[in-house]
Scaffold this active site. Structure first.
Site, short mmCIF file in Angstrom:
data_model
loop_
_atom_site.label_atom_id
_atom_site.label_comp_id
_atom_site.label_asym_id
_atom_site.label_seq_id
_atom_site.Cartn_x
_atom_site.Cartn_y
_atom_site.Cartn_z
N LYS A 89 25.91 -15.34 23.45
CA LYS A 89 25.49 -15.37 22.04
C LYS A 89 23.98 -15.58 21.94
O LYS A 89 23.33 -15.05 21.02
CB LYS A 89 26.23 -16.48 21.29
CG LYS A 89 27.70 -16.19 21.04
CD LYS A 89 27.92 -15.03 20.08
CE LYS A 89 27.66 -15.42 18.64
NZ LYS A 89 27.97 -14.31 17.69
N TYR A 103 30.24 -18.11 26.55
CA TYR A 103 30.11 -17.84 25.12
C TYR A 103 28.71 -18.17 24.60
O TYR A 103 28.03 -17.29 24.04
CB TYR A 103 31.18 -18.59 24.32
CG TYR A 103 30.97 -18.48 22.82
CD1 TYR A 103 31.18 -17.27 22.16
CD2 TYR A 103 30.54 -19.57 22.07
CE1 TYR A 103 30.98 -17.16 20.78
CE2 TYR A 103 30.34 -19.47 20.70
CZ TYR A 103 30.55 -18.27 20.07
OH TYR A 103 30.34 -18.16 18.71
#
Length: 330
Positions: A141, A137
Site C-alpha cells: 500500500k 499489506y
C-alpha cells in the site's frame, strides 16, 4: 460527476457508491463480482480484475473521476499476490486515467503505511514511510500510494486518503473478525497500557472521499497529498473493542497476554505457516502483535482544512446503528 469506483461492492466502496448516487452522480462500479445492492441503487456494474488494463479502460470510459478503493487487505499472505493487486492494480488505474484523460483520482490508502512498530500519538502527514515493514499489506500500500501521489499532474490530480479502522453496519472485515474471535473464546487483550486508537465510521470515511474529489484540481491544496481520516475521537483500544462486542450482545474481553508473549507467538506462528505451507491466516503475527499493543491516533486537522472534512456520525451514534444492525441480523 460520472465516477468509477473500484471495489464498489465492498464495505467502503458501497458507501461511496451510495453517497454518490444519493446526490445525483452517475456511478460505475468495477469489481470481480455482481452485487444486488448496487443494482438496487441504480449503479452501473462492470466485472473485471485490476490486473486487466483493458477491462479497466472499458469500465472507466466516459468517467471524469476515479475512486480507487479496491485492494487486497489482510495480515498474512504471499507478497507477490499483494504486490499484484495493490501495486500493479494501482499502476493500471493510473494508466487508465491517463489514457482516457480522466482528471481526478482519489485513492484509498492506509495509515499502516507509516507504522514502524512504535506508538503513533497525534501523528500527522509528515510521518515518514518506515524503512521496514512486517507485513506485505502495508508495504504494498505504501508503494502504491507513492505511485499515486507521484502521478499528480496538470492532467491528472491525485490524492490519497488514509482512513483508520473503518467500521459500521455491513462491515465484512474488522467487526466480524472481532466478534468471531470473541465468540470462539480466542480474543485476548495484548498488554495493559491504555493505548489510544482512532477509528472511523464508514459513512464518515465515504464522505471524506467525496469531499476530496470535489476539491481536487491540480493546483488545489489536496493535489498530490495524503490525508489521515478518522472520527477524531481516540479511545483506548480495548474499550472500543468491548463497546463493539457490547453492540453485538457479547461480554467484554478480560483475559490478556503481554506484548512480548504475543510478539513471540507471532514469530513462531509465522515460521510454522511458512515452513509447513499452512493455509489460512496464523492466529497471531508480529505485525498484529505490535498493532494491538501500541497507540494509533492521528491529527486530522489537514483533512478538516483542505477537504472540509467533518465527521457527522460520532462513535456513540455509530455504535447505536451497529447494535441495531445486529438486532436486524438476528
Amino acid at each position: 460527476m460520472r465516477a468509477l469506483v473500484t471495489g464498489g461492492g465492498g464495505f467502503l466502496g458501497s458507501a461511496i457508491v451510495r453517497q454518490l448516487v444519493a446526490r445525483g452522480d452517475q456511478v460505475v462500479s468495477f469489481s470481480r463480482g455482481d452485487y444486488p445492492h448496487l443494482a438496487v441503487l441504480g449503479a452501473e456494474q462492470r466485472r473485471g480484475d485490476l490486473s486487466d488494463l483493458e477491462a479497466l479502460k472499458a469500465a472507466a470510459k466516459g468517467c471524469d473521476t476515479v475512486f480507487h478503493v479496491a485492494a487486497k487487505a489482510g495480515i498474512w499472505g504471499d507478497y507477490q499476490e499483494y504486490y499484484q493487486a495493490n501495486v500493479v492494480g494501482t499502476e493500471n488505474v493510473i494508466a487508465a486515467c491517463r489514457l482516457l484523460s480522466i482528471d481526478r483520482l482519489v485513492y484509498t490508502g492506509s495509515p499502516s503505511v507509516v507504522f514502524d512498530g512504535s506508538d503513533v500519538e497525534g501523528g500527522n502527514e509528515l510521518l515518514p514511510y518506515p524503512a521496514h515493514f512486517e507485513a506485505p499489506y502495508p508495504q504494498t500500500k505504501a508503494i502504491a500510494e507513492q505511485a499515486v501521489l507521484a502521478a499528480n499532474s496538470l492532467e491528472l490530480a491525485t490524492v490519497s486518503l488514509r482512513p483508520h479502522l473503518i467500521w459500521g453496519p455491513g462491515d465484512n472485515h474488522l467487526v466480524p473478525r472481532i466478534v468471531a474471535k470473541a465468540r470462539a473464546g480466542k480474543l485476548r487483550k495484548i498488554g495493559s497500557r491504555p493505548c489510544l486508537v482512532d477509528t472511523v465510521y464508514v459513512e464518515n470515511a465515504a464522505e471524506a472521499h467525496l469531499n476530496a474529489a470535489d476539491r481536487l484540481v491540480f493546483d488545489a491544496p489536496p493535489a498530490g497529498k495524503a490525508y489521515f481520516i478518522t472520527n477524531g475521537e481516540p479511545l483506548p483500544l480495548w474499550e472500543m473493542v468491548n463497546r463493539i462486542l457490547a453492540a453485538a450482545g457479547l461480554p467484554p474481553v478480560t483475559r490478556s497476554v503481554s506484548p512480548g508473549v504475543a510478539y513471540a507467538a507471532g514469530t513462531v506462528c509465522e515460521t510454522l505457516w511458512k515452513a509447513l505451507r499452512l493455509s489460512g491466516e496464523p492466529p497471531m503475527t508480529r505485525f498484529v502483535a505490535r498493532e494491538l499493543s501500541t497507540a494509533h491516533w492521528f491529527d486530522v486537522s489537514n483533512a478538516r482544512s483542505d477537504l472540509g472534512y467533518q465527521p457527522r456520525i460520532s462513535i456513540d451514534e455509530g455504535l447505536k446503528l451497529l447494535q441495531a444492525s445486529f438486532k436486524v441480523a438476528k
